[in-house]
Structure formats: C-alpha cells, structure tokens
Design a protein around this motif. Structure first.
Motif, PDB file in Angstrom:
ATOM      1  N   ILE A   4       0.839  -1.210   0.000  1.00 41.71           N
ATOM      2  CA  ILE A   4       0.000   0.000   0.000  1.00 41.71           C
ATOM      3  C   ILE A   4       0.869   1.254   0.000  1.00 41.71           C
ATOM      4  O   ILE A   4       0.565   2.238  -0.704  1.00 41.71           O
ATOM      5  CB  ILE A   4      -0.993  -0.010   1.188  1.00 41.71           C
ATOM      6  CG1 ILE A   4      -2.023  -1.125   1.001  1.00 41.71           C
ATOM      7  CG2 ILE A   4      -1.676   1.335   1.365  1.00 41.71           C
ATOM      8  CD1 ILE A   4      -2.913  -0.970  -0.233  1.00 41.71           C
ATOM      9  N   GLU A   5       1.955   1.247   0.761  1.00 40.98           N
ATOM     10  CA  GLU A   5       2.871   2.398   0.757  1.00 40.98           C
ATOM     11  C   GLU A   5       3.460   2.602  -0.632  1.00 40.98           C
ATOM     12  O   GLU A   5       3.574   3.733  -1.112  1.00 40.98           O
ATOM     13  CB  GLU A   5       3.985   2.198   1.780  1.00 40.98           C
ATOM     14  CG  GLU A   5       3.527   2.303   3.207  1.00 40.98           C
ATOM     15  CD  GLU A   5       4.564   1.841   4.211  1.00 40.98           C
ATOM     16  OE1 GLU A   5       4.406   2.184   5.391  1.00 40.98           O
ATOM     17  OE2 GLU A   5       5.523   1.130   3.838  1.00 40.98           O
ATOM     18  N   ARG A   6       3.816   1.496  -1.283  1.00 45.70           N
ATOM     19  CA  ARG A   6       4.348   1.581  -2.645  1.00 45.70           C
ATOM     20  C   ARG A   6       3.293   2.136  -3.597  1.00 45.70           C
ATOM     21  O   ARG A   6       3.570   3.004  -4.425  1.00 45.70           O
ATOM     22  CB  ARG A   6       4.795   0.217  -3.137  1.00 45.70           C
ATOM     23  CG  ARG A   6       5.287   0.280  -4.568  1.00 45.70           C
ATOM     24  CD  ARG A   6       5.681  -1.045  -5.074  1.00 45.70           C
ATOM     25  NE  ARG A   6       6.676  -1.583  -4.161  1.00 45.70           N
ATOM     26  CZ  ARG A   6       7.422  -2.625  -4.417  1.00 45.70           C
ATOM     27  NH1 ARG A   6       7.298  -3.241  -5.546  1.00 45.70           N
ATOM     28  NH2 ARG A   6       8.290  -3.058  -3.551  1.00 45.70           N
ATOM     29  N   LEU A   7       2.068   1.636  -3.488  1.00 41.16           N
ATOM     30  CA  LEU A   7       0.983   2.113  -4.340  1.00 41.16           C
ATOM     31  C   LEU A   7       0.783   3.614  -4.165  1.00 41.16           C
ATOM     32  O   LEU A   7       0.665   4.356  -5.143  1.00 41.16           O
ATOM     33  CB  LEU A   7      -0.315   1.367  -4.030  1.00 41.16           C
ATOM     34  CG  LEU A   7      -1.555   1.825  -4.785  1.00 41.16           C
ATOM     35  CD1 LEU A   7      -1.380   1.665  -6.291  1.00 41.16           C
ATOM     36  CD2 LEU A   7      -2.779   1.073  -4.289  1.00 41.16           C
ATOM     37  N   PHE A   8       0.737   4.074  -2.916  1.00 43.66           N
ATOM     38  CA  PHE A   8       0.550   5.504  -2.669  1.00 43.66           C
ATOM     39  C   PHE A   8       1.707   6.326  -3.212  1.00 43.66           C
ATOM     40  O   PHE A   8       1.498   7.385  -3.810  1.00 43.66           O
ATOM     41  CB  PHE A   8       0.345   5.778  -1.173  1.00 43.66           C
ATOM     42  CG  PHE A   8      -1.099   5.849  -0.785  1.00 43.66           C
ATOM     43  CD1 PHE A   8      -1.783   7.045  -0.791  1.00 43.66           C
ATOM     44  CD2 PHE A   8      -1.778   4.701  -0.424  1.00 43.66           C
ATOM     45  CE1 PHE A   8      -3.126   7.110  -0.443  1.00 43.66           C
ATOM     46  CE2 PHE A   8      -3.116   4.746  -0.072  1.00 43.66           C
ATOM     47  CZ  PHE A   8      -3.788   5.958  -0.085  1.00 43.66           C
ATOM     48  N   ALA A   9       2.939   5.859  -3.022  1.00 46.58           N
ATOM     49  CA  ALA A   9       4.094   6.599  -3.530  1.00 46.58           C
ATOM     50  C   ALA A   9       4.021   6.740  -5.047  1.00 46.58           C
ATOM     51  O   ALA A   9       4.227   7.829  -5.586  1.00 46.58           O
ATOM     52  CB  ALA A   9       5.385   5.908  -3.109  1.00 46.58           C
ATOM     53  N   LEU A  10       3.711   5.654  -5.725  1.00 41.71           N
ATOM     54  CA  LEU A  10       3.597   5.699  -7.183  1.00 41.71           C
ATOM     55  C   LEU A  10       2.415   6.543  -7.636  1.00 41.71           C
ATOM     56  O   LEU A  10       2.521   7.333  -8.585  1.00 41.71           O
ATOM     57  CB  LEU A  10       3.472   4.286  -7.741  1.00 41.71           C
ATOM     58  CG  LEU A  10       4.751   3.453  -7.709  1.00 41.71           C
ATOM     59  CD1 LEU A  10       4.430   1.980  -7.899  1.00 41.71           C
ATOM     60  CD2 LEU A  10       5.720   3.947  -8.772  1.00 41.71           C
ATOM     61  N   ALA A  11       1.277   6.393  -6.968  1.00 40.73           N
ATOM     62  CA  ALA A  11       0.081   7.151  -7.337  1.00 40.73           C
ATOM     63  C   ALA A  11       0.299   8.646  -7.130  1.00 40.73           C
ATOM     64  O   ALA A  11      -0.088   9.462  -7.976  1.00 40.73           O
ATOM     65  CB  ALA A  11      -1.115   6.663  -6.526  1.00 40.73           C
ATOM     66  N   GLU A  12       0.921   9.010  -6.018  1.00 40.72           N
ATOM     67  CA  GLU A  12       1.186  10.428  -5.759  1.00 40.72           C
ATOM     68  C   GLU A  12       2.174  10.998  -6.775  1.00 40.72           C
ATOM     69  O   GLU A  12       2.045  12.134  -7.219  1.00 40.72           O
ATOM     70  CB  GLU A  12       1.685  10.616  -4.325  1.00 40.72           C
ATOM     71  CG  GLU A  12       0.575  10.403  -3.311  1.00 40.72           C
ATOM     72  CD  GLU A  12       1.052  10.312  -1.869  1.00 40.72           C
ATOM     73  OE1 GLU A  12       2.273  10.148  -1.632  1.00 40.72           O
ATOM     74  OE2 GLU A  12       0.185  10.374  -0.978  1.00 40.72           O
ATOM     75  N   MET A  13       3.158  10.186  -7.165  1.00 42.27           N
ATOM     76  CA  MET A  13       4.119  10.606  -8.185  1.00 42.27           C
ATOM     77  C   MET A  13       3.399  10.815  -9.522  1.00 42.27           C
ATOM     78  O   MET A  13       3.614  11.820 -10.204  1.00 42.27           O
ATOM     79  CB  MET A  13       5.199   9.531  -8.324  1.00 42.27           C
ATOM     80  CG  MET A  13       6.395   9.934  -9.110  1.00 42.27           C
ATOM     81  SD  MET A  13       7.632   8.605  -9.152  1.00 42.27           S
ATOM     82  CE  MET A  13       7.846   8.252  -7.412  1.00 42.27           C
ATOM     83  N   TRP A  14       2.524   9.867  -9.880  1.00 42.28           N
ATOM     84  CA  TRP A  14       1.763   9.991 -11.121  1.00 42.28           C
ATOM     85  C   TRP A  14       0.902  11.261 -11.086  1.00 42.28           C
ATOM     86  O   TRP A  14       0.859  12.013 -12.067  1.00 42.28           O
ATOM     87  CB  TRP A  14       0.876   8.760 -11.323  1.00 42.28           C
ATOM     88  CG  TRP A  14       0.075   8.797 -12.588  1.00 42.28           C
ATOM     89  CD1 TRP A  14       0.443   8.298 -13.791  1.00 42.28           C
ATOM     90  CD2 TRP A  14      -1.222   9.384 -12.774  1.00 42.28           C
ATOM     91  NE1 TRP A  14      -0.557   8.531 -14.721  1.00 42.28           N
ATOM     92  CE2 TRP A  14      -1.584   9.204 -14.120  1.00 42.28           C
ATOM     93  CE3 TRP A  14      -2.115  10.035 -11.927  1.00 42.28           C
ATOM     94  CZ2 TRP A  14      -2.794   9.652 -14.635  1.00 42.28           C
ATOM     95  CZ3 TRP A  14      -3.313  10.486 -12.442  1.00 42.28           C
ATOM     96  CH2 TRP A  14      -3.647  10.298 -13.783  1.00 42.28           C
ATOM     97  N   ALA A  15       0.227  11.480  -9.973  1.00 41.18           N
ATOM     98  CA  ALA A  15      -0.644  12.653  -9.847  1.00 41.18           C
ATOM     99  C   ALA A  15       0.156  13.944  -9.995  1.00 41.18           C
ATOM    100  O   ALA A  15      -0.264  14.868 -10.712  1.00 41.18           O
ATOM    101  CB  ALA A  15      -1.372  12.618  -8.501  1.00 41.18           C
ATOM    102  N   ARG A  16       1.295  14.002  -9.351  1.00 44.06           N
ATOM    103  CA  ARG A  16       2.149  15.197  -9.429  1.00 44.06           C
ATOM    104  C   ARG A  16       2.667  15.409 -10.855  1.00 44.06           C
ATOM    105  O   ARG A  16       2.588  16.508 -11.398  1.00 44.06           O
ATOM    106  CB  ARG A  16       3.303  15.046  -8.436  1.00 44.06           C
ATOM    107  CG  ARG A  16       4.207  16.224  -8.326  1.00 44.06           C
ATOM    108  CD  ARG A  16       5.266  16.055  -7.232  1.00 44.06           C
ATOM    109  NE  ARG A  16       6.066  14.840  -7.389  1.00 44.06           N
ATOM    110  CZ  ARG A  16       5.972  13.753  -6.619  1.00 44.06           C
ATOM    111  NH1 ARG A  16       5.113  13.708  -5.618  1.00 44.06           N
ATOM    112  NH2 ARG A  16       6.735  12.694  -6.829  1.00 44.06           N
TER     113      ARG A  16
END
Length: 87
Positions: A4-16
């Motif tokens: 989940i931490e990995r998913l959030f890190a990647l998702a936040e990077m994609w969003a940014r």
C-alpha cells in the motif's frame, strides 16, 4: 515498504507528474474516485484493484512525461522490503 505504501508513492508521483489528483487516477483505472480516501481512512483494496493500478502506473503511455527514476525503482523493487518471516 508495504504494498500500500508503494501504491501511494507511485500514485502520488503519477498525480504530481500528470497534474491530476489521486481521485482522478482511481476514477480512470477502477472507476472509484474515493478509493484512496477509503484506504487512507483505514480501508483496503482488493488484489485485483491493486494489480490494475500497478499495471496502469507501469505503462509509460499513461504518463505525460517519462516515468521518473524513483518510480521505476519502486516498480522494480521487491514487494516487501526488510521484513523477516518467522517460522
């Protein structure tokens, strides 16, 4: 790092990188704009949902710029780091 931490890190990077929100990402991939809010509040997601999101985030065509080096590292890293399994 947990899945989940990995998913959030990647998702936040994609969003940014794509100038979008996490809600927009979740809507595009799984038609559930509140997914990340629910997870943040203590909920979870199915394996199928996780896999769909990771597949989307792994595809360079879904990024407006090249996937950042940090993102590539996260996509290639072992699933769970620094965890010991006791027998």
């Amino acid at each position: 790092m947990t899945l989940i931490e990995r998913l959030f890190a990647l998702a936040e990077m994609w969003a940014r990188e794509n100038d979008r929100s996490l809600s927009r990402l979740a809507t595009i991939v799984v038609n559930d704009g509140k997914l990340f809010d629910r997870i943040t509040a203590g909920g979870s997601c199915t394996v199928a949902t996780y896999e769909r999101l990771i597949a989307h985030l792994s595809d360079p065509l879904n990024w407006t710029k090249p996937i950042p080096a940090e993102g590539l590292k996260l996509l290639r890293a072992p699933a769970i780091e620094n965890e010991q399994v006791s027998a």
